[in-house]
Design a protein around this motif. Structure first.
Motif, PDB file in Angstrom:
ATOM      1  N   TRP A  59      50.656   4.200 -16.720  1.00 47.22           N
ATOM      2  CA  TRP A  59      49.426   3.424 -16.561  1.00 47.22           C
ATOM      3  C   TRP A  59      48.490   4.092 -15.556  1.00 47.22           C
ATOM      4  CZ3 TRP A  59      47.022   1.175 -12.398  1.00 47.22           C
ATOM      5  CH2 TRP A  59      45.934   0.339 -12.696  1.00 47.22           C
ATOM      6  N   PHE A  60      49.043   4.560 -14.453  1.00 49.51           N
ATOM      7  CA  PHE A  60      48.212   5.240 -13.461  1.00 49.51           C
ATOM      8  C   PHE A  60      47.561   6.482 -14.054  1.00 49.51           C
ATOM      9  CE2 PHE A  60      50.420   2.771 -10.156  1.00 49.51           C
ATOM     10  CZ  PHE A  60      49.363   2.537  -9.278  1.00 49.51           C
ATOM     11  N   ARG A  71      38.098   1.684 -13.893  1.00 46.69           N
ATOM     12  CA  ARG A  71      39.554   1.704 -14.083  1.00 46.69           C
ATOM     13  C   ARG A  71      40.215   2.712 -13.155  1.00 46.69           C
ATOM     14  NH1 ARG A  71      42.763   2.599 -19.832  1.00 46.69           N
ATOM     15  NH2 ARG A  71      44.821   2.001 -19.069  1.00 46.69           N
ATOM     16  N   TYR A  72      39.539   3.826 -12.906  1.00 48.85           N
ATOM     17  CA  TYR A  72      40.078   4.834 -11.986  1.00 48.85           C
ATOM     18  C   TYR A  72      40.232   4.240 -10.588  1.00 48.85           C
ATOM     19  CZ  TYR A  72      40.656   9.282  -9.527  1.00 48.85           C
ATOM     20  OH  TYR A  72      41.143  10.303  -8.753  1.00 48.85           O
ATOM     21  N   LEU A  73      39.193   3.556 -10.116  1.00 50.15           N
ATOM     22  CA  LEU A  73      39.240   2.967  -8.778  1.00 50.15           C
ATOM     23  C   LEU A  73      40.266   1.852  -8.694  1.00 50.15           C
ATOM     24  CD1 LEU A  73      35.433   2.903  -7.894  1.00 50.15           C
ATOM     25  CD2 LEU A  73      37.171   4.513  -7.113  1.00 50.15           C
ATOM     26  N   GLU A  74      40.514   1.182  -9.806  1.00 49.86           N
ATOM     27  CA  GLU A  74      41.503   0.106  -9.818  1.00 49.86           C
ATOM     28  C   GLU A  74      42.890   0.625  -9.458  1.00 49.86           C
ATOM     29  OE1 GLU A  74      43.608  -3.082 -12.903  1.00 49.86           O
ATOM     30  OE2 GLU A  74      41.892  -1.870 -13.572  1.00 49.86           O
ATOM     31  N   THR A  75      43.162   1.871  -9.781  1.00 50.40           N
ATOM     32  CA  THR A  75      44.482   2.416  -9.466  1.00 50.40           C
ATOM     33  C   THR A  75      44.732   2.392  -7.955  1.00 50.40           C
ATOM     34  OG1 THR A  75      43.670   4.713  -9.345  1.00 50.40           O
ATOM     35  CG2 THR A  75      44.405   3.909 -11.501  1.00 50.40           C
ATOM     36  N   PHE A  76      43.702   2.676  -7.163  1.00 53.09           N
ATOM     37  CA  PHE A  76      43.856   2.683  -5.713  1.00 53.09           C
ATOM     38  C   PHE A  76      43.957   1.271  -5.144  1.00 53.09           C
ATOM     39  CE2 PHE A  76      42.117   6.835  -6.648  1.00 53.09           C
ATOM     40  CZ  PHE A  76      42.891   7.659  -5.838  1.00 53.09           C
ATOM     41  N   ASP A  77      43.422   0.285  -5.868  1.00 52.72           N
ATOM     42  CA  ASP A  77      43.604  -1.099  -5.429  1.00 52.72           C
ATOM     43  C   ASP A  77      45.088  -1.430  -5.328  1.00 52.72           C
ATOM     44  OD1 ASP A  77      40.892  -1.473  -5.360  1.00 52.72           O
ATOM     45  OD2 ASP A  77      40.774  -2.421  -7.333  1.00 52.72           O
ATOM     46  N   HIS A  78      45.875  -0.907  -6.257  1.00 48.63           N
ATOM     47  CA  HIS A  78      47.308  -1.214  -6.281  1.00 48.63           C
ATOM     48  C   HIS A  78      48.075  -0.435  -5.217  1.00 48.63           C
ATOM     49  CE1 HIS A  78      46.948  -3.743  -9.761  1.00 48.63           C
ATOM     50  NE2 HIS A  78      46.385  -2.786 -10.464  1.00 48.63           N
ATOM     51  N   THR A  79      47.725   0.823  -5.005  1.00 47.19           N
ATOM     52  CA  THR A  79      48.461   1.592  -4.000  1.00 47.19           C
ATOM     53  C   THR A  79      48.115   1.129  -2.585  1.00 47.19           C
ATOM     54  OG1 THR A  79      46.785   3.352  -4.032  1.00 47.19           O
ATOM     55  CG2 THR A  79      48.700   3.626  -5.482  1.00 47.19           C
ATOM     56  N   VAL A  80      46.834   0.925  -2.331  1.00 47.78           N
ATOM     57  CA  VAL A  80      46.428   0.473  -1.003  1.00 47.78           C
ATOM     58  C   VAL A  80      47.013  -0.900  -0.692  1.00 47.78           C
ATOM     59  CG1 VAL A  80      44.444  -0.211   0.411  1.00 47.78           C
ATOM     60  CG2 VAL A  80      44.335   1.882  -0.954  1.00 47.78           C
ATOM     61  N   ALA A  81      47.143  -1.748  -1.711  1.00 49.27           N
ATOM     62  CA  ALA A  81      47.658  -3.102  -1.506  1.00 49.27           C
ATOM     63  C   ALA A  81      49.081  -3.113  -0.961  1.00 49.27           C
ATOM     64  CB  ALA A  81      47.606  -3.885  -2.820  1.00 49.27           C
ATOM     65  N   VAL A  82      49.865  -2.097  -1.278  1.00 48.95           N
ATOM     66  CA  VAL A  82      51.259  -2.078  -0.819  1.00 48.95           C
ATOM     67  C   VAL A  82      51.420  -1.231   0.434  1.00 48.95           C
ATOM     68  CG1 VAL A  82      52.075  -2.445  -3.178  1.00 48.95           C
ATOM     69  CG2 VAL A  82      51.933  -0.108  -2.286  1.00 48.95           C
ATOM     70  N   MET A  83      50.298  -0.841   1.041  1.00 51.48           N
ATOM     71  CA  MET A  83      50.321  -0.011   2.246  1.00 51.48           C
ATOM     72  C   MET A  83      49.609  -0.728   3.391  1.00 51.48           C
ATOM     73  SD  MET A  83      49.347   3.625   0.386  1.00 51.48           S
ATOM     74  CE  MET A  83      49.236   4.573   1.907  1.00 51.48           C
ATOM     75  N   GLN A  84      49.936  -2.008   3.588  1.00 53.79           N
ATOM     76  CA  GLN A  84      49.263  -2.834   4.590  1.00 53.79           C
ATOM     77  C   GLN A  84      50.180  -3.240   5.735  1.00 53.79           C
ATOM     78  OE1 GLN A  84      46.019  -3.350   4.591  1.00 53.79           O
ATOM     79  NE2 GLN A  84      45.764  -2.286   2.636  1.00 53.79           N
ATOM     80  N   THR A  85      51.396  -2.755   5.736  1.00 54.01           N
ATOM     81  CA  THR A  85      52.341  -3.085   6.803  1.00 54.01           C
ATOM     82  C   THR A  85      52.930  -1.810   7.389  1.00 54.01           C
ATOM     83  OG1 THR A  85      54.252  -3.181   5.307  1.00 54.01           O
ATOM     84  CG2 THR A  85      52.974  -5.222   5.604  1.00 54.01           C
ATOM     85  N   TYR A  86      53.549  -1.948   8.540  1.00 57.21           N
ATOM     86  CA  TYR A  86      54.224  -0.796   9.143  1.00 57.21           C
ATOM     87  C   TYR A  86      55.273  -0.244   8.184  1.00 57.21           C
ATOM     88  CZ  TYR A  86      57.428   1.920  11.980  1.00 57.21           C
ATOM     89  OH  TYR A  86      58.229   2.927  12.448  1.00 57.21           O
ATOM     90  N   ASP A  87      56.104  -1.128   7.633  1.00 53.30           N
ATOM     91  CA  ASP A  87      57.179  -0.679   6.747  1.00 53.30           C
ATOM     92  C   ASP A  87      56.630   0.034   5.518  1.00 53.30           C
ATOM     93  OD1 ASP A  87      59.065  -1.699   8.473  1.00 53.30           O
ATOM     94  OD2 ASP A  87      59.364  -3.561   7.351  1.00 53.30           O
ATOM     95  N   ALA A 185      35.583  10.380   2.899  1.00 57.51           N
ATOM     96  CA  ALA A 185      35.908  10.301   1.474  1.00 57.51           C
ATOM     97  C   ALA A 185      35.268   9.043   0.899  1.00 57.51           C
ATOM     98  CB  ALA A 185      37.424  10.283   1.278  1.00 57.51           C
ATOM     99  N   GLY A 186      35.478   8.826  -0.390  1.00 59.78           N
ATOM    100  CA  GLY A 186      34.896   7.675  -1.057  1.00 59.78           C
ATOM    101  C   GLY A 186      33.699   8.083  -1.891  1.00 59.78           C
ATOM    102  N   ALA A 187      32.791   7.132  -2.109  1.00 61.54           N
ATOM    103  CA  ALA A 187      31.636   7.354  -2.984  1.00 61.54           C
ATOM    104  C   ALA A 187      30.731   8.429  -2.405  1.00 61.54           C
ATOM    105  CB  ALA A 187      30.871   6.050  -3.165  1.00 61.54           C
ATOM    106  N   GLU A 188      30.761   9.615  -3.017  1.00 59.67           N
ATOM    107  CA  GLU A 188      29.972  10.736  -2.500  1.00 59.67           C
ATOM    108  C   GLU A 188      28.507  10.632  -2.878  1.00 59.67           C
ATOM    109  OE1 GLU A 188      29.655  15.627  -2.862  1.00 59.67           O
ATOM    110  OE2 GLU A 188      31.191  14.536  -4.008  1.00 59.67           O
ATOM    111  N   ASP A 189      28.243  10.293  -4.128  1.00 57.30           N
ATOM    112  CA  ASP A 189      26.871  10.254  -4.615  1.00 57.30           C
ATOM    113  C   ASP A 189      26.113   9.106  -3.947  1.00 57.30           C
ATOM    114  OD1 ASP A 189      24.696  11.045  -6.031  1.00 57.30           O
ATOM    115  OD2 ASP A 189      25.317  10.165  -7.943  1.00 57.30           O
ATOM    116  N   GLY A 190      25.055   9.439  -3.225  1.00 55.43           N
ATOM    117  CA  GLY A 190      24.265   8.421  -2.540  1.00 55.43           C
ATOM    118  C   GLY A 190      24.685   8.168  -1.103  1.00 55.43           C
TER     119      GLY A 190
END
Length: 376
Positions: A59-60, A71-87, A185-190
């Motif tokens: 899917w990724f 849809r491309y940016l949605e992939t990072f929504d899922h990875t960032v969501a599980v990277m919010q704690t120390y563990d 990083a992020g939205a380069e254009d503009g």
């Protein structure tokens, strides 16, 4: 660029994974293992498109290759969501290092944006410390297997946000504690690097190096701003510098290049050895090279390499693109008929462009040269 010491490289008839590699452009939130995402998402109560590791990985890759930015940016929504704690940060960082080592990487710079990982109450400093402890645990785990790897953090600010100065100060605060450089990083254009001009000045005043995403989603103006406002020592992607190169073909044979003329900007980038952190597969996915053609054969990296630009090869987002550095090397061998001499030069380019201290950089170059010299 350091010249390889190998006179004649042997034919490529072995697994390229064994070659020592240098990774300069690799996003932490773009390199998670699907199984890890599933486990962390369950603990966080986050819903995923699939809870099967194989299906989730697919899917990724399909989402990143869909041609849809949403849809491309949605992939990072899922990875960032599980990277919010120390563990979560610790585990992802540790596994990231292990995966780099499995790919033959001996030095890697891992970029990520701490400001995106504060939803569960971590401070910026706590987030950086969690990642650093995970990276160090990964290095130790690799060492226990008889291999060696060295890693550093590239502390990244999101260019569409307003925290550039704060993140620059964070990076400087963690120098000598794992942070080796700064990035936006992020939205380069503009969102030109000039938005963070004061932050880049602060970094320069503290003698802290910066690489800047430029020449991917935007063109020459972005690259110019990265060099002038961002004082960039490297360009993240930078592939659209090729827009400042005019190629004329022989009238009698369109397949034969007649004259190549570099503009002022491309001449500056080439002549001063400013490294291009090119990510071949990712560039195709994001459309960064669409102006030059559709397939990898039309990617301008080979032209830039042949013209003497300081080209380095990277993965960008291993999960989304479904690639390793070994895969990217294989792609260059298959597409452009590169041999070991070429791969060695590209690797030495990356080693020389790293943000390591001079003594460590020289040791890395020597290690890579020795490894290639011993191949035959």
């Amino acid at each position: 660029m350091t010249e390889p010491i190998v006179d004649a490289a042997p034919a490529i008839d072995f697994d390229l994974k064994s070659l020592p590699k240098v990774s300069l452009h690799d996003h932490l939130d773009g390199g998670l293992r699907p199984a890890t995402i599933i486990e962390l998402a369950e603990a966080a109560g986050h819903t995923l498109p699939s809870t099967d590791p194989v299906a989730l990985g697919q899917w990724f890759r399909e989402s990143a290759d869909s041609g849809s930015l949403v849809r491309y940016l949605e992939t990072f929504d899922h990875t960032v969501a599980v990277m919010q704690t120390y563990d979560g940060l610790f585990r992802v960082a540790k596994e990231f290092v292990e995966d780099l080592a499995d790919d033959g990487v001996v030095y890697g710079e891992v970029r990520w944006a701490p400001e995106q990982h504060l939803q569960n109450g971590l401070t910026l400093d706590e987030a950086v410390e969690a990642v650093q402890e995970g990276l160090e645990a990964g290095v130790e785990a690799v060492s226990e297997t008889g291999r060696e790897i060295q890693v550093g953090q590239l502390i990244t600010a999101m260019r569409h946000a307003e925290r550039g100065q704060e993140i620059a100060e964070l990076a400087v605060r963690h120098r000598n504690k794992g942070a080796v450089g700064f990035d936006i990083a992020g939205a380069e254009d503009g969102f030109l690097p000039s938005r963070f001009k004061d932050a880049f000045t602060y970094l320069a005043q503290h003698n802290f190096p910066a690489t800047v995403h430029a020449g991917e989603a935007a063109g020459l103006d972005s690259i110019q701003s990265a060099l002038v406002d961002g004082r960039a020592l490297r360009l993240g992607h930078g592939v659209r510098i090729a827009e400042d190169i005019m190629v004329e073909f022989d009238d009698d044979d369109e397949a034969t290049v007649g004259l190549v003329t570099l503009g002022d900007l491309s001449s500056w980038v080439r002549d001063r050895g400013i490294a291009l952190e090119i990510c071949p597969s990712s560039n195709l996915q994001t459309g960064a090279t669409a102006e030059f053609g559709e397939g990898i054969e039309s990617h301008p990296l080979d032209m830039l390499y042949q013209l003497g630009f300081n080209v380095t090869i990277n993965t960008d987002n291993r999960l989304m693109s479904g690639v390793t550095l070994t895969d990217e090397f294989n792609l260059l061998v298959e597409t452009f008929d590169y041999d070991l001499d070429d791969l060695l030069e590209l690797t030495l380019n990356a080693a020389e462009a790293s943000f390591l201290p001079l003594e460590e950089k020289e040791a890395l170059v020597e290690y890579i040269n020795d490894a290639y010299a011993n191949l035959g």
